[in-house]
Design an enzyme around this catalytic site. Structure first.
Site, PDB file in Angstrom:
ATOM      1  N   GLY A   8     125.630  45.788 -28.185  1.00 30.28           N
ATOM      2  CA  GLY A   8     125.980  46.240 -26.824  1.00 30.28           C
ATOM      3  C   GLY A   8     124.747  46.499 -25.982  1.00 30.28           C
ATOM      4  O   GLY A   8     124.729  47.396 -25.134  1.00 30.28           O
ATOM      5  N   GLN A  12     125.555  50.179 -20.472  1.00 31.41           N
ATOM      6  CA  GLN A  12     124.863  51.265 -19.759  1.00 31.41           C
ATOM      7  C   GLN A  12     123.806  51.931 -20.635  1.00 31.41           C
ATOM      8  O   GLN A  12     122.680  52.154 -20.200  1.00 31.41           O
ATOM      9  CB  GLN A  12     125.881  52.316 -19.284  1.00 31.41           C
ATOM     10  N   ILE A  35     127.333  40.477 -26.568  1.00 33.73           N
ATOM     11  CA  ILE A  35     128.230  39.314 -26.524  1.00 33.73           C
ATOM     12  C   ILE A  35     127.816  38.374 -25.384  1.00 33.73           C
ATOM     13  O   ILE A  35     128.149  37.205 -25.384  1.00 33.73           O
ATOM     14  CB  ILE A  35     129.701  39.779 -26.406  1.00 33.73           C
ATOM     15  N   ARG A  36     127.062  38.926 -24.416  1.00 28.02           N
ATOM     16  CA  ARG A  36     126.565  38.105 -23.304  1.00 28.02           C
ATOM     17  C   ARG A  36     125.123  37.673 -23.561  1.00 28.02           C
ATOM     18  O   ARG A  36     124.408  38.316 -24.324  1.00 28.02           O
ATOM     19  CB  ARG A  36     126.617  38.900 -21.991  1.00 28.02           C
ATOM     20  N   TYR A 140     141.052  55.593 -26.596  1.00 23.38           N
ATOM     21  CA  TYR A 140     139.612  55.775 -26.780  1.00 23.38           C
ATOM     22  C   TYR A 140     139.340  56.972 -27.703  1.00 23.38           C
ATOM     23  O   TYR A 140     138.537  56.895 -28.626  1.00 23.38           O
ATOM     24  CB  TYR A 140     138.996  55.997 -25.405  1.00 23.38           C
ATOM     25  N   LYS A 144     137.612  57.195 -31.305  1.00 22.26           N
ATOM     26  CA  LYS A 144     136.413  58.009 -31.550  1.00 22.26           C
ATOM     27  C   LYS A 144     136.604  58.943 -32.748  1.00 22.26           C
ATOM     28  O   LYS A 144     135.696  59.097 -33.567  1.00 22.26           O
ATOM     29  CB  LYS A 144     136.028  58.803 -30.290  1.00 22.26           C
TER      30      LYS A 144
HETATM   31  C1  AKB Z   1     134.039  57.580 -20.603  1.00 21.34           C
HETATM   32  O1  AKB Z   1     134.222  58.183 -19.525  1.00 21.34           O
HETATM   33  O2  AKB Z   1     134.894  56.893 -21.161  1.00 21.34           O
HETATM   34  C2  AKB Z   1     132.700  57.754 -21.286  1.00 21.34           C
HETATM   35  C3  AKB Z   1     132.730  58.867 -22.275  1.00 21.34           C
HETATM   36  C4  AKB Z   1     132.671  60.266 -21.816  1.00 21.34           C
HETATM   37  O3  AKB Z   1     132.793  58.629 -23.438  1.00 21.34           O
HETATM   38  N1  AKB Z   1     131.678  57.962 -20.304  1.00 21.34           N
END
Ligand code: AKB
Length: 314
Positions: A8, A12, A35-36, A140, A144
């Protein structure tokens, strides 16, 4: 001297981490992958195109460059993951287990970031402790928490030296974040310079933890260099610098751009995610176990962000 493969690399964090690692460990010892295709400064050092869902390719590149560490950053962020939960699972969990497997096979040290997204609505909201309830309500967050557990599992079961931090929203000016809930805290600086105005998709009064990128990069290097005997925790450490809501950013910006105006047009999807996350997290375990300390507060970060973005947009 470390030899590090970073996934990655065009994201960012990756785009700035590569520069930092090249400064610390030497240009030729940092293998940027994404990947790019490579772009800009990234193309000036070792670079390989790698899709993290392709386990054979990760193995081949790690072996070819004889790395001793993987820093696995490639992932979909919270808002994108909410739009495409199955894709997020495949990339976030698939990429993680593939890079962990290669680390096991080649006996590599391993870093991957977790996030404040690993917490949920039932987690204590203020000064969220290191060890607490983690029942996130986003894809997400599910990725995590599962990722933290998987990294601990590879450490316990196979002896892989896995380490991680729970990043707050990261604020930077080099590469834009994409698809996160905390992205407003980057956009606000660009719009302050371009328009002297910003419409926030996060509501007034919504606190989340944030950190300036130089502190985040320093934390990665410091944690990876830390004496393993001192680590009680591993995956993943709370780290925090700034707990802020949109008006705090607006006030800090108005100090430099007095006419700056903020307005609100709340996005219900990202607001719901933000409401499920902590207002502030407690970094005392990271401070005690490996000496974490952030240098930037909202005012010093704002000054630097505005100067750097003004220069960039000239
Ligand atoms: C998001 O907003 O998804 C990320 C994070 C806090 O993991 N910046």
């Amino acid at each position: 001297m470390k030899r590090i493969l970073v996934t990655g690399a065009r994201g960012q964090i990756g785009s700035e981490l590569i520069t930092k690692l090249r400064d610390v460990y030497g240009h030729s010892n940092i293998i940027a992958t994404d990947i790019r295709e490579a772009e800009g400064e990234l193309a000036e050092g070792p670079y390989e195109v790698v899709d993290v869902t392709d386990d054979k390719r990760i193995y081949e590149v790690a072996k070819k460059h004889q790395v001793d560490t993987i820093m696995h950053l490639a992932a979909l962020l919270s808002a994108t993951a909410e739009k495409m939960p199955k894709v997020a699972w495949d990339i976030n969990m698939g990429g993680l287990i593939n890079t962990l497997e290669v680390s096991r096979e080649l006996n590599l040290q391993f870093f991957t970031p977790s996030s404040i997204g690993a917490f949920g609505p039932s987690t204590p909201k203020a000064q969220t402790p290191q060890d607490t309830l983690q029942r996130p309500t986003t894809m997400y967050g599910v990725n995590k928490v599962a990722g933290e557990l998987l990294c601990d599992y590879y450490c316990e079961r196979y002896g892989v030296d896995t380490r991680g931090v729970r990043f707050p929203g990261l604020i930077s000016y080099v590469a834009p974040p994409g698809g996160g809930t905390t992205d407003y805290a980057v956009e606000i600086y660009y719009e302050a310079i371009k328009q002297k105005a910003y419409t926030s998709y996060i509501a007034e009064g919504t606190y989340m933890d944030m950190m300036y990128m130089p502190d985040a990069l320093e934390a990665i290097v410091q944690l990876m260099e830390a004496d393993p005997k001192k680590l009680v925790h591993r995956n993943a450490f709370n780290i925090s610098a700034i707990s802020a809501e949109p008006m705090d950013f607006a006030k800090a910006i108005q100090h430099h751009i007095p006419g700056f105006q903020i307005s609100f047009d709340v996005d219900p999807v990202r607001q719901k995610i933000a409401d499920s996350w902590p207002d502030s997290i407690d970094s005392s375990a990271a401070e005690a176990e490996w000496g974490f300390k952030a240098k930037y507060d909202i005012n010093s970060m704002t000054k630097d962000m505005l100067e750097k973005i003004a220069e960039k947009l000239k």
